[in-house]
Design a protein around this motif. Structure first.
Motif, PDB file in Angstrom:
ATOM      1  N   ALA A  54       9.733 -12.366  55.575  1.00 50.85           N
ATOM      2  CA  ALA A  54       9.234 -12.499  54.206  1.00 50.85           C
ATOM      3  C   ALA A  54       7.994 -11.618  54.061  1.00 50.85           C
ATOM      4  O   ALA A  54       7.007 -11.824  54.765  1.00 50.85           O
ATOM      5  N   LEU A  55       8.081 -10.615  53.211  1.00 48.76           N
ATOM      6  CA  LEU A  55       6.956  -9.717  52.971  1.00 48.76           C
ATOM      7  C   LEU A  55       6.761  -9.535  51.478  1.00 48.76           C
ATOM      8  O   LEU A  55       7.709  -9.612  50.705  1.00 48.76           O
ATOM      9  N   ARG A  56       5.545  -9.259  51.077  1.00 50.07           N
ATOM     10  CA  ARG A  56       5.223  -8.923  49.696  1.00 50.07           C
ATOM     11  C   ARG A  56       4.869  -7.452  49.660  1.00 50.07           C
ATOM     12  O   ARG A  56       4.479  -6.868  50.669  1.00 50.07           O
ATOM     13  N   ALA A  57       4.973  -6.858  48.484  1.00 50.88           N
ATOM     14  CA  ALA A  57       4.620  -5.453  48.315  1.00 50.88           C
ATOM     15  C   ALA A  57       3.778  -5.293  47.055  1.00 50.88           C
ATOM     16  O   ALA A  57       3.924  -6.043  46.091  1.00 50.88           O
ATOM     17  N   ALA A  58       2.905  -4.302  47.091  1.00 54.20           N
ATOM     18  CA  ALA A  58       2.113  -3.948  45.917  1.00 54.20           C
ATOM     19  C   ALA A  58       2.202  -2.436  45.740  1.00 54.20           C
ATOM     20  O   ALA A  58       2.190  -1.679  46.712  1.00 54.20           O
ATOM     21  N   LEU A  63       1.226  -6.289  42.368  1.00 57.13           N
ATOM     22  CA  LEU A  63       2.406  -6.853  43.026  1.00 57.13           C
ATOM     23  C   LEU A  63       3.674  -6.333  42.355  1.00 57.13           C
ATOM     24  O   LEU A  63       3.726  -6.203  41.129  1.00 57.13           O
ATOM     25  N   CYS A  64       4.686  -6.063  43.169  1.00 53.73           N
ATOM     26  CA  CYS A  64       5.936  -5.531  42.627  1.00 53.73           C
ATOM     27  C   CYS A  64       7.101  -6.045  43.456  1.00 53.73           C
ATOM     28  O   CYS A  64       6.919  -6.589  44.539  1.00 53.73           O
ATOM     29  N   ASP A  65       8.315  -5.847  42.947  1.00 52.35           N
ATOM     30  CA  ASP A  65       9.489  -6.159  43.756  1.00 52.35           C
ATOM     31  C   ASP A  65      10.032  -4.852  44.324  1.00 52.35           C
ATOM     32  O   ASP A  65       9.542  -3.769  44.026  1.00 52.35           O
ATOM     33  N   GLU A  66      11.054  -4.975  45.149  1.00 52.88           N
ATOM     34  CA  GLU A  66      11.549  -3.806  45.873  1.00 52.88           C
ATOM     35  C   GLU A  66      12.295  -2.802  45.003  1.00 52.88           C
ATOM     36  O   GLU A  66      12.594  -1.706  45.437  1.00 52.88           O
ATOM     37  N   PHE A  78       2.023  -3.348  52.043  1.00 52.67           N
ATOM     38  CA  PHE A  78       2.908  -4.419  52.509  1.00 52.67           C
ATOM     39  C   PHE A  78       2.049  -5.477  53.180  1.00 52.67           C
ATOM     40  O   PHE A  78       1.112  -5.158  53.923  1.00 52.67           O
ATOM     41  N   PRO A  81       3.331 -13.106  52.973  1.00 51.51           N
ATOM     42  CA  PRO A  81       2.886 -14.060  51.943  1.00 51.51           C
ATOM     43  C   PRO A  81       1.665 -14.832  52.464  1.00 51.51           C
ATOM     44  O   PRO A  81       1.554 -15.104  53.644  1.00 51.51           O
TER      45      PRO A  81
END
Length: 85
Positions: A54-58, A63-66, A78, A81
């Motif tokens: 589980a990773l988040r991205a900006a 913040l954005c989705d893939e 990257f 959470p």
């Protein structure tokens, strides 16, 4: 055609991959395509950015989705959470 972008890693990803790097990607790439490109490099990127994690991205500090398209010169970050306690 390629473009250069800047990557930043935080928390456990920073420990595994360092804090920053600059990479070249294909024009029109998305954040998800970038993640796949980094995973394809092999270790340590493959383990740190693996699809099961589980990773988040900006993108440019938002913040954005893939599916987000990456513009030339962008900053992509990257990070895992964050949980509070």
């Amino acid at each position: 055609m390629t473009m250069k972008i800047h990557l930043r890693y935080f928390a456990s990803l920073r420990e595994a991959l360092g804090s920053t790097e600059t990479v070249e990607i294909e024009v029109g790439s998305t954040v998800g395509a970038l993640r796949d490109q980094l995973i394809a490099r092999g270790e340590p990127h493959a383990g740190a950015l693996a699809r099961g994690r589980a990773l988040r991205a900006a993108l440019n500090q938002t913040l954005c989705d893939e599916s987000a398209p990456i513009p030339d010169g962008a900053e992509v970050a990257f990070f895992p959470p964050v949980t509070g306690g």
